[in-house]
Design an enzyme around this catalytic site. Structure first.
Site, short mmCIF file in Angstrom:
data_model
loop_
_atom_site.label_atom_id
_atom_site.label_comp_id
_atom_site.label_asym_id
_atom_site.label_seq_id
_atom_site.Cartn_x
_atom_site.Cartn_y
_atom_site.Cartn_z
N CYS A 114 49.29 56.68 32.83
CA CYS A 114 48.31 56.66 33.92
C CYS A 114 48.91 57.07 35.26
O CYS A 114 48.19 57.24 36.25
CB CYS A 114 47.68 55.27 34.03
N HIS A 255 44.53 54.88 40.77
CA HIS A 255 44.21 54.97 39.35
C HIS A 255 43.10 53.95 39.06
O HIS A 255 43.22 52.77 39.41
CB HIS A 255 45.46 54.66 38.53
N ASN A 285 38.75 53.39 32.49
CA ASN A 285 40.11 53.86 32.76
C ASN A 285 40.35 55.15 31.96
O ASN A 285 40.48 55.10 30.73
CB ASN A 285 41.08 52.75 32.34
O1 UT7 Z 1 46.27 51.87 33.13
C1 UT7 Z 1 46.72 50.57 33.07
C2 UT7 Z 1 46.03 49.97 31.90
N1 UT7 Z 1 45.85 48.57 31.85
C3 UT7 Z 1 45.27 47.80 32.80
O2 UT7 Z 1 44.96 48.21 33.87
C4 UT7 Z 1 45.01 46.39 32.41
C5 UT7 Z 1 45.22 45.41 33.52
N2 UT7 Z 1 44.68 44.12 33.14
C6 UT7 Z 1 43.38 43.83 33.27
O3 UT7 Z 1 42.61 44.64 33.77
C7 UT7 Z 1 42.92 42.46 32.84
O4 UT7 Z 1 44.03 41.68 32.49
C8 UT7 Z 1 41.92 42.51 31.65
C9 UT7 Z 1 40.59 43.11 32.11
C10 UT7 Z 1 42.48 43.35 30.51
C11 UT7 Z 1 41.66 41.11 31.13
O5 UT7 Z 1 41.16 40.29 32.18
P1 UT7 Z 1 41.74 38.84 32.43
O6 UT7 Z 1 40.99 38.25 33.53
O7 UT7 Z 1 43.24 38.99 32.58
O8 UT7 Z 1 41.35 38.13 31.07
P2 UT7 Z 1 42.29 37.38 30.01
O9 UT7 Z 1 43.08 38.37 29.24
O10 UT7 Z 1 43.02 36.27 30.70
O11 UT7 Z 1 41.22 36.73 29.08
C12 UT7 Z 1 40.38 35.68 29.53
C13 UT7 Z 1 39.49 35.25 28.38
C14 UT7 Z 1 40.27 34.99 27.09
O12 UT7 Z 1 39.63 33.91 26.46
P3 UT7 Z 1 40.33 32.45 26.49
O13 UT7 Z 1 41.66 32.65 25.84
O14 UT7 Z 1 40.42 32.10 27.94
O15 UT7 Z 1 39.36 31.63 25.70
C15 UT7 Z 1 40.06 36.24 26.28
O16 UT7 Z 1 40.11 36.01 24.90
O17 UT7 Z 1 38.58 36.30 28.07
C16 UT7 Z 1 38.66 36.63 26.68
N3 UT7 Z 1 38.41 38.05 26.54
C17 UT7 Z 1 37.17 38.57 26.40
N4 UT7 Z 1 35.97 37.99 26.35
C18 UT7 Z 1 34.91 38.80 26.23
C19 UT7 Z 1 39.32 39.06 26.55
N5 UT7 Z 1 38.67 40.24 26.42
C20 UT7 Z 1 37.35 39.95 26.33
C21 UT7 Z 1 36.20 40.74 26.20
N6 UT7 Z 1 35.00 40.13 26.17
N7 UT7 Z 1 36.24 42.10 26.14
#
Ligand code: UT7
Length: 330
Positions: A114, A255, A285
């Site tokens: 990216c 990005h 993205n």
């Molecule tokens: O080019 C670079 C590429 N990567 C990025 O830019 C990624 C950067 N990271 C992010 O954007 C964020 O970390 C995410 C959007 C990927 C995730 O957001 P978050 O606020 O960090 O969520 P999390 O991973 O802490 O997950 C929170 C909860 C979890 O449930 P529990 O364990 O709290 O019960 C996940 O299992 O949300 C759950 N979860 C979802 N729920 C519904 C994770 N993905 C999903 C989903 N739909 N798609």
């Protein structure tokens, strides 16, 4: 040697026609429009079908960029394709050269995930500054949908496909005012599209590796933390090289990974919301394509005007991150 300046003189973009909104995604994995929108700002993403090649979509974006710069394919000295998802592992830049008929151009791929567009911008600038090339076509294009695990709701909601391109030209005034690039391989495991293999013995004692690329794996929290900390730092450094401060920035073109990352970076730099270019809601993205895609839309909407000061920053797998400060136009 006379100092040769650099100008970014044109832009173009293209995306596949098919898109998938969050409601559609919720039919594939356990997620919801509400979760995706609040955590990422993404509402839909464009996805390429098998018949849509990366080279073709990249060539469309490139042709639009050439037209907006007032150049023809024959004027191009170098084609740089920033991508992690080529049609051919030997590279796709030459295929684009062929489609465009840019017969004089040297063409090659550059992989920095990216960050590819910003790394490509700085690479192109070196060729221009040293007087080797005068007209460079820089394309950022990716089709990460090819490599997404469509059963992994933590990552499949994020990515989309697209292409963006800019033309960089030798110019009397130098419009590229500062940049900074970084890599940190110690955090490589945060985000991978890795080759895995098994040994295949050819004759006793001689084996070769037989394998395939695995779907994208990502530690979202780590990548988020990295982006929010490192991106403001590197923009500050690039601004310092340019002898400028965040107050001088007209447009922040990051990005487009996540609206929360865009907001947090802008907040840390004290750059107001109305100076932040964002189209993440419509494309998700798109990896190396996201900055030139956002830039091109903002130029065509008349937001970005000649002379405007742009702070662009890419970040992602590697890990890699980089920032470039440039004024739009000649
Ligand atoms: O080019 C670079 C590429 N990567 C990025 O830019 C990624 C950067 N990271 C992010 O954007 C964020 O970390 C995410 C959007 C990927 C995730 O957001 P978050 O606020 O960090 O969520 P999390 O991973 O802490 O997950 C929170 C909860 C979890 O449930 P529990 O364990 O709290 O019960 C996940 O299992 O949300 C759950 N979860 C979802 N729920 C519904 C994770 N993905 C999903 C989903 N739909 N798609």
């Amino acid at each position: 040697m006379q100092n040769i300046g650099i100008a970014v003189t044109g832009s173009g973009s293209a995306v596949p026609s098919t898109f998938l909104d969050n409601h559609g995604l919720a039919e594939i994995v356990e997620t919801s429009d509400e979760w995706i929108t609040t955590r990422t700002g993404i509402r839909q993403r464009h996805l390429a079908k098998c018949s849509e090649s990366l080279s073709a979509i990249a060539a469309t974006a490139a042709a639009r960029a050439l037209e907006s710069a007032g150049l023809t394919a024959n004027d191009v000295d170098l084609i740089l394709l920033a991508t992690s998802t080529p049609d051919d592992l030997f590279g796709s830049a030459c295929q684009i050269q062929g489609i465009l008929g840019a017969n004089r151009a040297v063409a090659f791929d550059l992989t920095a995930a990216c960050s590819g567009f910003v790394f490509g911008l700085v690479t192109a600038a070196q060729y221009i500054r040293t007087g080797v090339f005068r007209n460079v076509l820089l394309i950022g294009a990716d089709m990460l949908s090819r490599w997404v695990d469509w059963e992994d709701r933590r990552s499949c909601v994020l990515f989309g496909d697209g292409a963006g391109a800019v033309v960089l030209q030798a110019n009397q005034s130098d419009r590229l005012l500062g940049f900074e690039l970084k890599s940190d391989g110690s955090q490589n495991s945060c985000l991978n599209l890795a080759y895995t293999c098994e040994d295949q013995e050819l004759i006793p004692g001689v084996s070769v590796s037989r394998g395939k690329f695995q779907p994208i794996t990502m530690n979202g929290k780590e990548v988020y933390r990295f982006a929010v900390q490192k991106v403001p730092e590197i923009i500050d450094k690039a601004l310092f090289h340019a002898n400028l401060s965040p107050d001088n920035v007209d447009w922040l073109v990051l990005h487009q990974a996540n609206q929360r990352i865009l907001d947090a970076v802008a907040q840390r730099l004290n750059i107001p919301e109305n100076k932040v270019i964002s189209n993440v809601s419509r494309y998700g993205n798109t990896s190396a394509a996201s900055i030139p895609l956002a830039l091109d839309e903002a130029v065509r909407e008349g937001k970005i005007q000649p002379g405007d000061m742009i702070a662009a920053s890419g970040f992602g797998a590697g890990l890699t991150w980089g920032a470039a400060i440039f004024q739009w136009g000649r």
